[in-house]
Design an enzyme around this catalytic site. Structure first.
Site, PDB file in Angstrom:
ATOM      1  N   HIS A   1       1.076  -1.279  -0.257  1.00  0.00           N
ATOM      2  CA  HIS A   1      -0.377   0.185  -0.360  1.00  0.00           C
ATOM      3  C   HIS A   1       1.086   0.969   0.041  1.00  0.00           C
ATOM      4  CE1 HIS A   1      -2.973   3.048   1.709  1.00  0.00           C
ATOM      5  NE2 HIS A   1      -2.535   3.237   2.273  1.00  0.00           N
ATOM      6  N   GLU A   2       2.673   1.338   0.860  1.00  0.00           N
ATOM      7  CA  GLU A   2       2.821   2.209   0.743  1.00  0.00           C
ATOM      8  C   GLU A   2       3.876   2.869  -0.597  1.00  0.00           C
ATOM      9  OE1 GLU A   2       1.702   4.635   3.642  1.00  0.00           O
ATOM     10  OE2 GLU A   2       0.473   3.413   4.523  1.00  0.00           O
TER      11      GLU A   2
ATOM     12  N   HIS B   1       1.708   4.688  -2.742  1.00  0.00           N
ATOM     13  CA  HIS B   1       2.153   5.574  -2.880  1.00  0.00           C
ATOM     14  C   HIS B   1       3.329   6.644  -3.254  1.00  0.00           C
ATOM     15  CE1 HIS B   1      -1.706   6.376  -0.910  1.00  0.00           C
ATOM     16  NE2 HIS B   1      -1.513   5.419   0.635  1.00  0.00           N
TER      17      HIS B   1
ATOM     18  N   GLU C   1      -6.266   7.532  -0.931  1.00  0.00           N
ATOM     19  CA  GLU C   1      -5.736   5.583  -0.797  1.00  0.00           C
ATOM     20  C   GLU C   1      -6.870   5.162  -1.169  1.00  0.00           C
ATOM     21  OE1 GLU C   1      -4.355   5.182   2.675  1.00  0.00           O
ATOM     22  OE2 GLU C   1      -3.059   7.542   2.145  1.00  0.00           O
TER      23      GLU C   1
END
EC number: 3.4.24.-
Length: 304
Positions: free
Chosen positions: A144-145, A148, A219
């Site tokens: 997930h990070e 980003h 997100e």
């Protein structure tokens, strides 16, 4: 290309693009108002230049500011071999440069990524999350990070914040008498300072809400991209439930104050009592879990 192996979501991308366009229009409209309503264009140019300068500084120093706010330190492969190993594997899967790796000495279970570009990024986890998640859950959070980072979300959010910064500056200027008289010196018209103050306040409020809408889209996109990269959406769902449950139950107030400036960067809000609804920087947990459940169902189908 850094984002080539992260799955794209055209719907989310379109909504983020529209939000960015509207925020840009707010910025241009605000500057145009000052040019049209004030005797000289110098004030508008000054406000625009200062706002862009502040946004540039926030983008350029984003990694240092966030690391300091979260009391984090960079760790070497020798200090955290398992963490580095996971990030090495995920970066190979995503075909992206490996970011620096950091650990924050906070008991709160959380993680964040920041940096002005994929080559200058840092992915950081707290000691709390290392203690509470199993290997699959931690890998899902890291994916997930990394999404980003690959999608340059720090740059996107920094550019989007320019309208709000400019509006805030104009409000300060009018409070201290920084705006002159309106063209035409029409005494029956509202004083220019009042007009600029009211419009700036409205732009700031709209920008505040739209930035949070954009943050929530960001997100959801990172959840989706990370889940498809690992092919384990259930692991991310489990991690989010653990992290969110703990954050809501027992996040130390002192640590929350320290993490305030980096809250929007974290995988879940750093504040247990954070804003909700339109004011929230993160989507509701249920919405995130429902999206991950749909991805899990899709991947579980014979031809998924």
């Amino acid at each position: 290309m850094a984002t080539s192996r992260f799955i794209k979501d055209s719907g989310l991308t379109a909504r983020m693009t529209l939000t960015m366009f509207l925020l840009g229009a707010l910025f241009v409209g605000l500057v145009s108002l000052v040019i049209a309503y004030v005797n000289s264009a110098g004030g508008a140019v000054a406000v625009a230049a200062i706002a862009i300068g502040i946004a540039f500084w926030q983008w350029w120093s984003s990694d240092k500011v966030a690391m300091r706010a979260m009391r984090a330190r960079e760790v070497s492969p020798e200090e955290a071999p398992e963490l580095h190993g996971m990030i090495d594997r995920l970066c190979a899967l995503a075909d992206m440069p490996k970011p620096r790796v950091g650990v924050s000495d906070l008991p709160v279970a959380n993680a964040f990524a920041t940096g002005r570009s994929p080559d200058r990024a840092v992915v950081c986890v707290t000691t709390g999350i290392l203690q509470r998640l199993d290997a699959e859950e931690l890998e899902a959070v890291l994916a997930h990070e990394l999404s980003h980072v690959a999608h340059r979300d720090v740059l996107v959010m920094t550019i989007a914040s320019s309208a709000g910064i400019a509006a805030g500056l104009l409000m300060r200027f009018t409070q201290f008498g920084g705006m002159g008289r309106s063209r035409g010196n029409n005494n029956s018209a509202l004083p220019v300072a009042l007009v600029v103050l009211l419009v700036s306040l409205a732009v700031y409020a709209v920008s505040f809400v739209m930035l949070r809408v954009l943050s929530r889209y960001r997100e959801l996109c990172a959840d989706r991209s990370g889940a498809y990269l690992t092919m384990k959406p259930a692991a991310l769902a489990s991690a989010l439930q653990k992290i969110s449950g703990e954050s809501a139950a027992a996040t130390p107030t002192k640590d929350l104050r320290t993490a305030n400036s980096a809250s929007a960067l974290c995988i879940v809000p750093a504040f247990a009592g954070g804003l909700s609804g339109l004011m929230a920087t993160h989507p509701p947990l249920q919405q995130r879990l429902e999206q991950l459940a749909r991805i899990q169902a899709e991947l579980s189908r014979p031809n998924g």
